[in-house]
Design an enzyme around this catalytic site. Structure first.
Site, PDB file in Angstrom:
ATOM      1  N   GLN A 197      12.743 -17.572 -34.687  1.00  0.00           N
ATOM      2  CA  GLN A 197      12.342 -17.698 -33.291  1.00  0.00           C
ATOM      3  C   GLN A 197      12.069 -19.163 -32.974  1.00  0.00           C
ATOM      4  OE1 GLN A 197       8.828 -15.269 -33.262  1.00  0.00           O
ATOM      5  NE2 GLN A 197       9.925 -13.361 -32.838  1.00  0.00           N
TER       6      GLN A 197
ATOM      7  N   ASP B  70      -4.111 -12.632 -37.636  1.00  0.00           N
ATOM      8  CA  ASP B  70      -2.866 -12.625 -36.877  1.00  0.00           C
ATOM      9  C   ASP B  70      -3.110 -12.319 -35.396  1.00  0.00           C
ATOM     10  OD1 ASP B  70      -0.179 -12.980 -36.443  1.00  0.00           O
ATOM     11  OD2 ASP B  70       0.381 -10.947 -37.040  1.00  0.00           O
TER      12      ASP B  70
ATOM     13  N   ASP C 237      15.792 -10.886 -63.843  1.00  0.00           N
ATOM     14  CA  ASP C 237      16.846 -11.662 -63.186  1.00  0.00           C
ATOM     15  C   ASP C 237      16.437 -12.181 -61.804  1.00  0.00           C
ATOM     16  OD1 ASP C 237      16.846  -9.157 -62.041  1.00  0.00           O
ATOM     17  OD2 ASP C 237      19.031  -8.990 -61.906  1.00  0.00           O
TER      18      ASP C 237
ATOM     19  N   ARG D 153       3.202   0.215 -27.070  1.00  0.00           N
ATOM     20  CA  ARG D 153       4.153  -0.693 -27.705  1.00  0.00           C
ATOM     21  C   ARG D 153       4.076  -0.506 -29.221  1.00  0.00           C
ATOM     22  NH1 ARG D 153       3.968  -5.947 -29.960  1.00  0.00           N
ATOM     23  NH2 ARG D 153       5.758  -7.271 -29.446  1.00  0.00           N
ATOM     24  N   LEU D 154       5.166  -0.105 -29.829  1.00  0.00           N
ATOM     25  CA  LEU D 154       5.227   0.130 -31.269  1.00  0.00           C
ATOM     26  C   LEU D 154       5.640  -1.160 -31.959  1.00  0.00           C
ATOM     27  CD1 LEU D 154       6.919   3.655 -31.364  1.00  0.00           C
ATOM     28  CD2 LEU D 154       4.478   3.109 -31.330  1.00  0.00           C
ATOM     29  N   ASP D 155       4.661  -1.861 -32.514  1.00  0.00           N
ATOM     30  CA  ASP D 155       4.923  -3.144 -33.158  1.00  0.00           C
ATOM     31  C   ASP D 155       5.362  -2.930 -34.604  1.00  0.00           C
ATOM     32  OD1 ASP D 155       4.369  -6.248 -33.116  1.00  0.00           O
ATOM     33  OD2 ASP D 155       3.443  -5.500 -34.951  1.00  0.00           O
TER      34      ASP D 155
ATOM     35  N   ASP E  93       5.055 -14.242 -29.036  1.00  0.00           N
ATOM     36  CA  ASP E  93       5.780 -14.745 -30.206  1.00  0.00           C
ATOM     37  C   ASP E  93       6.689 -15.890 -29.768  1.00  0.00           C
ATOM     38  OD1 ASP E  93       4.686 -13.187 -32.215  1.00  0.00           O
ATOM     39  OD2 ASP E  93       6.079 -11.545 -31.899  1.00  0.00           O
TER      40      ASP E  93
ATOM     41  N   HIS F 264       1.313  -1.324 -40.451  1.00  0.00           N
ATOM     42  CA  HIS F 264       0.244  -1.865 -41.295  1.00  0.00           C
ATOM     43  C   HIS F 264      -1.138  -1.737 -40.653  1.00  0.00           C
ATOM     44  CE1 HIS F 264       2.038  -5.208 -38.893  1.00  0.00           C
ATOM     45  NE2 HIS F 264       0.768  -5.361 -38.540  1.00  0.00           N
TER      46      HIS F 264
ATOM     47  N   GLU G 164       9.363  -2.439 -30.308  1.00  0.00           N
ATOM     48  CA  GLU G 164       9.493  -3.885 -30.474  1.00  0.00           C
ATOM     49  C   GLU G 164      10.367  -4.167 -31.694  1.00  0.00           C
ATOM     50  OE1 GLU G 164       8.221  -7.711 -32.454  1.00  0.00           O
ATOM     51  OE2 GLU G 164       7.704  -5.685 -33.099  1.00  0.00           O
TER      52      GLU G 164
END
Length: 625
Positions: free
Chosen positions: A530, A202, A518, A345-347, A446, A240, A388
């Site tokens: 996006q 990624d 179910d 930056r908190l992704d 992005d 993650h 973010e």
């Protein structure tokens, strides 16, 4: 450079000069006279030097203050050396001695109940203090040695550049060379480095560790060099980590006996019955057309289902657990100390709150408690947090009210709407209510968020913008949500020939053992999340329209960010998108030669001039806290 008056003798001063690393040899009187003439308005003449010396800062600490079974004990400068900033060294050494003296006295007199073991407490009590002093004195030194004045106070209100370390050239060294070109001087005050860590997928957002820089990109020294001239914003993926991380590999090897077992989110811990019902699965916010579960095989052959929001290279962690928090705190400290970040930056942080019966996204009060814990870690370093979130605009307003920085992800599509439909009403309304503590964007790594304009742009306008983007070769990044059988059958819009239904049915069958029966009767629907295209291409590669959009962005509330492709007025990279992911359409790799050529284009020259104008304009010189 600093001038400090000394003693009672008039005219006697101490001159301190923060020399560049490449300056050779000992300083001379001529060096200091030139500095005074260059950097002061007073006509000062140096007549006599009582002492000339080059002083280098070292930061070191011995691993143990005790050696030879306690026969050799270290204190003061023998145990730790560091920057003199803050005047902490002498006090720390005296406190070492005070801690040690009474213990030595008791042991020597044979009066210590614990005997020689009493001396072990000296290491336990004083070594952490020494480490803290080294860290804080180093931060004080670096804060006062920064060359860019905007880097020193709060979040820089100059234009921010966002880029991968290897997007212009091949590494941090090439990026530094690019940024040192004359054309870019004064254009940017801060630099957002997209993930620079070892990663397994990624485009860097599957980090193996935050303790080091990916060797193919460079090293921390090169990051520090950039930090001298720009305020640095670094990435932290709250939700993650890569399955290639040491922590996850240890868990695979030892299972529940691993010290990191609590760090990963067990599916059964959220769903004690073995899995969610269809009604529960419908509520869960997902990022892929499948339940957020990944089955992993442990070394003993057993299978363990774990929560997995994104790809199989991004395993969710639980920052609320003891080991999960220890990893989070250590990683944040690494970015503050090794990375010398001023903004983190908190992704993907909104996905950390997993609770049965909810969306498992931004759940209160847990998410706010976690943000406060993170803020408590970084605040002593003078670091602020950038959240973010691609979500309803009201959430970003709330985050900003809590004192966090946010992104203005609504601006890109609202700007396109204004320029395409020749009406500024939705844009004007947004600017009247948007947060002030925000980083404004037109383009990012992005895409342009659809969720971010919900309730801001007319409903009919968004599909029209989508059609114009797709007609030019742009792409759509979809989000997915589960639809129970009854609702799916009643929803005529789900009729796409059955292909989407068949694919999601196969996906559900693959993880059927982790779901209530179910769930297997439902289906995953995909809707636009996006739009992916370079902003220059989105405006038909029209330089005037592009510069107009940037001018509006630069003077909307907040700090403007320019993505590296936008800086160079890049166009859609269709070939790269075909070879990779749809988001790669806006991730073109520029060689240094290509980037240098782009800098000479009139539209890029005009954009850089606009950046410098924004940075110097009286309306923009205030500084955010």
């Amino acid at each position: 450079m600093g001038l400090i008056p000394l003693g009672k003798r008039q005219g006697q001063v101490r001159v301190i000069w923060n020399a560049d690393a490449h300056c050779p040899g000992e300083p001379t009187m001529q060096d200091f006279q030139q500095l005074l003439s260059t950097h002061t308005r007073q006509q000062m003449r140096l007549t006599e030097a009582l002492w000339l010396s080059e002083f280098k800062i070292n930061e070191r600490q011995v691993q143990s203050y005790l050696h030879g079974n306690g026969r050799v004990l270290l204190a003061g400068d023998a145990a730790h050396i560091h920057s003199p900033a803050g005047g902490l060294g002498m006090n720390t050494g005296l406190q070492d001695a005070a801690n040690l003296a009474w213990k030595l006295s008791l042991v020597a007199a044979g009066e210590a109940a614990a005997g020689w073991q009493l001396l072990d407490t000296y290491q336990e009590e004083r070594h952490p203090v020494g480490a803290h002093v080294i860290r804080m004195s180093g931060l004080l030194l670096r804060a006062n040695a920064l060359r860019n004045p905007f880097v020193r106070r709060g979040v820089s209100n100059q234009v921010q550049l966002s880029t991968y370390a290897d997007a212009i050239g091949d590494n941090l060294s090439d990026l530094t060379a690019f940024l040192q070109q004359d054309e870019l001087q004064g254009a940017f005050g801060s630099l957002h480095l997209l993930p620079i860590y070892p990663s397994t997928g990624d485009r860097g957002f599957a980090p193996v560790t935050y303790q080091e820089v990916d060797p193919q990109m460079g090293n921390w020294d090169q990051v520090h060099s950039l930090g001298h001239d720009y305020q640095l914003c670094l990435e932290y993926m709250v939700n993650h980590i890569s399955p290639g991380s040491p922590q996850f590999q240890d868990y695979l090897q030892h299972g529940e006996a691993s010290r990191y077992a609590s760090m990963f989110v067990k599916w059964r811990d959220i769903w004690p019955e073995g899995g969610p019902s269809a009604d529960e699965l419908e509520k869960v916010r997902t990022r892929k057309p499948a339940p957020p579960v990944l089955s992993v095989t442990l070394a003993d052959g057993s299978c363990m289902p774990l929560w997995n929001t994104f790809s199989d290279q991004q395993v969710d962690i639980n920052p609320f657990s003891e080991e999960g928090w220890a990893f989070t705190e250590a990683s944040l400290r690494s970015l503050c100390e090794k990375g010398r970040a001023r903004l983190i930056r908190l992704d993907a942080f909104g996905y950390v709150t997993k609770k049965a019966g909810t969306s498992c996204f931004m759940q209160s009060p847990e998410v706010w408690q976690l943000l406060e814990r993170i803020k408590a870690v970084v605040k002593p370093y003078g670091v602020q947090l950038l959240c973010e979130v691609h979500e309803d605009f009201k959430l970003n307003i709330e985050l900003a009210r809590h004192g966090y920085w946010v992104y203005d992800f609504a601006l890109p599509l609202l700007m396109l709407h204004a320029l395409k439909f020749k009406t500024a009403e939705p844009l004007r309304h947004w600017l009247s209510i948007c947060p002030r503590r925000q980083i404004t964007t037109l383009d990012t790594h992005d895409g342009m968020g659809v969720d971010d304009v919900a309730g801001l742009a007319p409903l009919a306008a968004v599909p029209e913008l989508e059609r114009s983007i797709v007609c030019r070769g742009g792409s759509i990044n979809y989000k997915h949500f589960y639809v129970p059988a009854a609702q799916f059958e009643a929803d005529a819009s789900c009729d796409d020939g059955g292909e989407q239904c068949r694919r999601s049915s196969d996906t559900l069958q693959q993880v059927s053992q982790f779901l209530q029966p179910d769930c297997l009767q439902g289906c995953y629907k995909s809707v636009p999340h996006q739009y992916n295209e370079t902003y220059f291409s989105a405006l038909g590669e029209d330089p005037q329209q592009y510069l107009l959009a940037r001018a509006i962005q630069f003077f909307t509330p907040g700090v403007p960010m320019v993505y590296y492709v936008g800086l160079l007025a890049g166009v859609d990279d269709i070939e790269l998108m075909k070879r990779g992911s749809i988001r790669d359409i806006n991730r073109h790799h520029f060689s240094l030669e290509e980037a240098a050529c782009c800098l000479q284009r009139p539209v890029v020259q005009a954009l850089l001039k606009l950046c410098r104008f924004r940075n110097r304009h009286p309306a923009s010189v205030f500084n955010h806290c």
